[in-house]
Design an enzyme around this catalytic site. Structure first.
Site, PDB file in Angstrom:
ATOM      1  N   ASP A   1       0.836  -1.204   0.000  1.00 20.39           N
ATOM      2  CA  ASP A   1       0.000   0.000   0.000  1.00 20.39           C
ATOM      3  C   ASP A   1       0.872   1.256   0.000  1.00 20.39           C
ATOM      4  O   ASP A   1       0.374   2.376  -0.079  1.00 20.39           O
ATOM      5  CB  ASP A   1      -1.016  -0.005   1.155  1.00 20.39           C
ATOM      6  CG  ASP A   1      -0.365  -0.100   2.521  1.00 20.39           C
ATOM      7  OD1 ASP A   1       0.869  -0.247   2.609  1.00 20.39           O
ATOM      8  OD2 ASP A   1      -1.114  -0.017   3.529  1.00 20.39           O
ATOM      9  N   SER A   2       2.215   1.053   0.039  1.00 19.81           N
ATOM     10  CA  SER A   2       3.139   2.163  -0.209  1.00 19.81           C
ATOM     11  C   SER A   2       2.945   2.714  -1.613  1.00 19.81           C
ATOM     12  O   SER A   2       3.492   3.769  -1.936  1.00 19.81           O
ATOM     13  CB  SER A   2       4.589   1.712  -0.005  1.00 19.81           C
ATOM     14  OG  SER A   2       4.855   0.531  -0.738  1.00 19.81           O
TER      15      SER A   2
ATOM     16  N   ASP B   1      -1.059  -6.001  -0.254  1.00 23.42           N
ATOM     17  CA  ASP B   1      -1.483  -5.418   1.024  1.00 23.42           C
ATOM     18  C   ASP B   1      -2.990  -5.216   1.070  1.00 23.42           C
ATOM     19  O   ASP B   1      -3.586  -4.704   0.110  1.00 23.42           O
ATOM     20  CB  ASP B   1      -0.838  -4.033   1.207  1.00 23.42           C
ATOM     21  CG  ASP B   1       0.425  -4.090   2.048  1.00 23.42           C
ATOM     22  OD1 ASP B   1       0.580  -5.033   2.839  1.00 23.42           O
ATOM     23  OD2 ASP B   1       1.254  -3.177   1.894  1.00 23.42           O
TER      24      ASP B   1
ATOM     25  N   LYS C   1      -1.261  -9.433   2.597  1.00 24.09           N
ATOM     26  CA  LYS C   1      -0.516  -9.019   3.801  1.00 24.09           C
ATOM     27  C   LYS C   1      -1.415  -8.094   4.601  1.00 24.09           C
ATOM     28  O   LYS C   1      -2.167  -7.300   4.018  1.00 24.09           O
ATOM     29  CB  LYS C   1       0.794  -8.324   3.425  1.00 24.09           C
ATOM     30  CG  LYS C   1       1.570  -7.789   4.639  1.00 24.09           C
ATOM     31  CD  LYS C   1       3.002  -7.421   4.298  1.00 24.09           C
ATOM     32  CE  LYS C   1       3.173  -6.055   3.699  1.00 24.09           C
ATOM     33  NZ  LYS C   1       2.675  -4.934   4.516  1.00 24.09           N
TER      34      LYS C   1
ATOM     35  N   GLU D   1      -1.727  -5.695   8.368  1.00 20.27           N
ATOM     36  CA  GLU D   1      -1.015  -5.062   9.492  1.00 20.27           C
ATOM     37  C   GLU D   1      -1.753  -5.324  10.802  1.00 20.27           C
ATOM     38  O   GLU D   1      -2.974  -5.140  10.872  1.00 20.27           O
ATOM     39  CB  GLU D   1      -0.922  -3.537   9.275  1.00 20.27           C
ATOM     40  CG  GLU D   1      -0.029  -3.155   8.103  1.00 20.27           C
ATOM     41  CD  GLU D   1       0.158  -1.655   7.950  1.00 20.27           C
ATOM     42  OE1 GLU D   1      -0.253  -0.872   8.845  1.00 20.27           O
ATOM     43  OE2 GLU D   1       0.727  -1.243   6.921  1.00 20.27           O
TER      44      GLU D   1
ATOM     45  N   GLU E   1       8.888  -4.486  10.588  1.00 20.48           N
ATOM     46  CA  GLU E   1       9.343  -3.198  10.057  1.00 20.48           C
ATOM     47  C   GLU E   1       9.885  -2.305  11.161  1.00 20.48           C
ATOM     48  O   GLU E   1       9.226  -2.070  12.184  1.00 20.48           O
ATOM     49  CB  GLU E   1       8.175  -2.495   9.323  1.00 20.48           C
ATOM     50  CG  GLU E   1       8.594  -1.155   8.729  1.00 20.48           C
ATOM     51  CD  GLU E   1       7.645  -0.593   7.690  1.00 20.48           C
ATOM     52  OE1 GLU E   1       6.649  -1.277   7.326  1.00 20.48           O
ATOM     53  OE2 GLU E   1       7.888   0.539   7.230  1.00 20.48           O
TER      54      GLU E   1
END
Ligand code: KIV
Length: 271
Positions: A51-52, A90, A120, A122, A189
């Site tokens: 999502d970067s 993401d 993925k 978070e 991270e």
């Protein structure tokens, strides 16, 4: 020596086998067909449609604005390019936090519409049920702990995480929860290298670090950052393998000069 034949597609099993064999796992982000084709041909094990993309492709300050539809658009292009690499996507902010059903529905959309191989997500113990629900639907899941950029406003910035004993303890316990819930890998991270090493040693599943030191089972970087396309971004953990920003600017300046002077196109470049 690689545990995986070069011409064979990378699967969840290959990733787990790499940990057992002590072979480090390589992962880079990509958001488009051209870049993903290059990364795949160069032999990267996993391509993360992060999502970067919100920062790198759309210029937002945070990852929060990117939508599920936009992630699926990027993922679809990357999947078309990936012949060998495993493609992980993401789950964007707002597409899973509501409840496990929402998390499952979003994950199904990603796999069904883009053809990607895994998602993925978070978070730690708070999203345990969501992870179980996704895994039980047959969708491979990678967890993400430490600096989780979707929580930037709660953290108050992008600084090092898990410095305190309390936070380090929570991260260690969250990693175990994610493994028990069925994750096949965990991204760590921006946490101290020592803590990342301890977590890595405790887990059966691989850890993939970014700013988390050399003891992780694998490493991930944003493709554009390691290629030096993002001029202002030079955190300590980033190794820049090229200075593409300089090379691209130089090439474009030359092109502009050639067009202005009439030097391009030449006789040979015309029909
Ligand atoms: O979105 C992303 O690029 C990521 C990596 C930094 C791990 O989550």
């Amino acid at each position: 020596m690689s545990v995986h034949r070069e011409d064979k597609k990378i699967t969840v099993n290959s990733i787990l086998e790499m940990k057992v064999a002590g072979e480090k796992i390589s992962m880079l982000t990509a958001y488009d067909y051209t870049m993903a084709t290059l990364l795949d041909a160069a032999g990267v094990d996993m391509i993360l449609v992060g999502d970067s993309a919100a920062n790198v492709m759309a210029g937002y300050d945070t990852t929060l604005p990117i939508t599920l539809n936009e992630m699926i658009y990027h993922a679809t292009a990357v999947v078309r390019a990936a012949k060998r690499a495993m493609v992980v996507v993401d789950l964007p902010f707002g597409s899973y936090q509501g409840n496990p059903f929402e998390a499952l529905t979003s994950s199904i959309r990603i796999l069904k519409e883009s053809g990607a191989h895994a998602v993925k997500i978070e978070g730690g113990v708070e999203i345990r049920e969501s992870i179980e629900r996704i895994v039980n639907a047959g969708i491979p899941v990678i967890g993400h702990l430490g600096l989780t950029p979707q929580s930037v406003h709660a953290f108050g910035g992008y600084g090092l995480r898990a410095k305190s004993v309390h936070e380090a303890h929570k991260l260690t316990s969250d990693a175990q929860v994610l493994q028990d819930a069925g994750c096949f890998a965990i991204v760590l991270e921006k946490i101290p290298a020592k803590l990342a090493g301890e977590v890595t040693d405790k887990l059966r599943i691989p850890t993939i670090g970014i700013g988390a030191g050399g003891q992780c089972d694998g490493q991930v970087l944003v493709g554009q950052d390691m290629l030096g396309m993002n001029k202002g971004f030079r955190p300590k953990f980033l190794r820049q393998y090229l200075n593409l920003a300089e090379q691209i600017e130089g090439a474009v300046q030359q092109y502009v000069k050639d067009v202005k002077s009439g030097g391009f196109p030449s006789q040979e470049e015309q029909y």
